[in-house]
Design a protein around this motif. Sequence first.
Motif, PDB file in Angstrom:
ATOM      1  N   ALA A  47       0.820  -0.845  -0.140  1.00  0.00           N
ATOM      2  CA  ALA A  47      -0.094   0.214   0.105  1.00  0.00           C
ATOM      3  C   ALA A  47       0.315   1.073  -0.281  1.00  0.00           C
ATOM      4  O   ALA A  47       1.855   1.251   1.067  1.00  0.00           O
ATOM      5  N   THR A  48       0.227   1.587  -1.086  1.00  0.00           N
ATOM      6  CA  THR A  48       1.477   3.799  -1.213  1.00  0.00           C
ATOM      7  C   THR A  48       0.558   4.908  -0.919  1.00  0.00           C
ATOM      8  O   THR A  48      -0.348   4.213  -2.035  1.00  0.00           O
ATOM      9  N   ILE A  56       5.796  10.160  -2.412  1.00  0.00           N
ATOM     10  CA  ILE A  56       5.208   9.391  -2.088  1.00  0.00           C
ATOM     11  C   ILE A  56       5.241   9.927  -0.623  1.00  0.00           C
ATOM     12  O   ILE A  56       6.681   9.702   0.044  1.00  0.00           O
ATOM     13  N   ILE A  57       4.016   9.033   0.112  1.00  0.00           N
ATOM     14  CA  ILE A  57       4.233   9.916   2.111  1.00  0.00           C
ATOM     15  C   ILE A  57       5.247   8.331   3.050  1.00  0.00           C
ATOM     16  O   ILE A  57       6.095   9.160   4.015  1.00  0.00           O
ATOM     17  N   ALA A  58       4.153   7.407   2.122  1.00  0.00           N
ATOM     18  CA  ALA A  58       4.304   5.941   2.801  1.00  0.00           C
ATOM     19  C   ALA A  58       4.386   4.630   2.318  1.00  0.00           C
ATOM     20  O   ALA A  58       2.932   5.048   1.070  1.00  0.00           O
ATOM     21  N   THR A  59       4.844   3.688   2.507  1.00  0.00           N
ATOM     22  CA  THR A  59       4.625   2.399   1.210  1.00  0.00           C
ATOM     23  C   THR A  59       5.216   1.853   3.175  1.00  0.00           C
ATOM     24  O   THR A  59       5.521   2.033   4.035  1.00  0.00           O
ATOM     25  N   TYR A  60       3.758   0.850   2.493  1.00  0.00           N
ATOM     26  CA  TYR A  60       2.985  -0.163   3.119  1.00  0.00           C
ATOM     27  C   TYR A  60       3.057  -1.524   3.066  1.00  0.00           C
ATOM     28  O   TYR A  60       2.679  -1.590   1.732  1.00  0.00           O
ATOM     29  N   GLU A  61       4.304  -2.752   3.549  1.00  0.00           N
ATOM     30  CA  GLU A  61       3.883  -3.830   2.566  1.00  0.00           C
ATOM     31  C   GLU A  61       4.613  -4.966   3.570  1.00  0.00           C
ATOM     32  O   GLU A  61       4.897  -4.650   4.243  1.00  0.00           O
ATOM     33  N   PHE A  77      -6.527  -0.332   8.563  1.00  0.00           N
ATOM     34  CA  PHE A  77      -5.472  -2.010   8.239  1.00  0.00           C
ATOM     35  C   PHE A  77      -4.717  -1.888   9.050  1.00  0.00           C
ATOM     36  O   PHE A  77      -4.190  -1.129  10.121  1.00  0.00           O
ATOM     37  N   ASP A  78      -4.700  -3.268   9.868  1.00  0.00           N
ATOM     38  CA  ASP A  78      -3.103  -4.195  10.817  1.00  0.00           C
ATOM     39  C   ASP A  78      -2.199  -4.482   9.888  1.00  0.00           C
ATOM     40  O   ASP A  78      -2.799  -5.299   8.784  1.00  0.00           O
ATOM     41  N   LEU A  91      -4.204   6.484  -1.604  1.00  0.00           N
ATOM     42  CA  LEU A  91      -3.551   5.334  -1.069  1.00  0.00           C
ATOM     43  C   LEU A  91      -3.995   4.637  -2.242  1.00  0.00           C
ATOM     44  O   LEU A  91      -4.829   4.054  -3.345  1.00  0.00           O
ATOM     45  N   VAL A  92      -2.997   3.999  -3.031  1.00  0.00           N
ATOM     46  CA  VAL A  92      -2.773   2.597  -3.857  1.00  0.00           C
ATOM     47  C   VAL A  92      -2.354   1.144  -3.682  1.00  0.00           C
ATOM     48  O   VAL A  92      -1.078   1.408  -2.836  1.00  0.00           O
ATOM     49  N   VAL A  93      -3.223   0.226  -3.714  1.00  0.00           N
ATOM     50  CA  VAL A  93      -2.863  -0.967  -3.190  1.00  0.00           C
ATOM     51  C   VAL A  93      -2.840  -1.786  -4.109  1.00  0.00           C
ATOM     52  O   VAL A  93      -3.519  -2.351  -4.930  1.00  0.00           O
TER      53      VAL A  93
END
Length: 96
Positions: A47-48, A56-61, A77-78, A91-93
């Motif tokens: 999720a970017t 880009i502010i943050a990236t979650y993987e 999300f958790d 948010l792009v997932v």
Amino acid sequence: MSNGKKITAAVCAAFAAVITIVGCTASQKREFKTTMSEYTGGLKRRATLYSSTGEIIATYEGKIDITSNSENGAVFFDLNGKRVWIKGGILVVEEL
């Protein structure tokens, strides 16, 4: 892995095998994926979060199960035992 998780994984695997053998529509495949995500804690995703200017502010993987709240536009999300709330931005997932 606990016995409960083993049983859940076995049931999901058996269900996946039946679906594969019998065949199904695209919407049934999406529903199956949603169910698997619900019972296994999410799907492997990236999720970017972008600003309105495209930075880009943050990236979650990781294993992510996403929920949105249409009333206030929040997404949460958790991930790794921590709840992530996002309100604002883009948010792009992607499934990995």
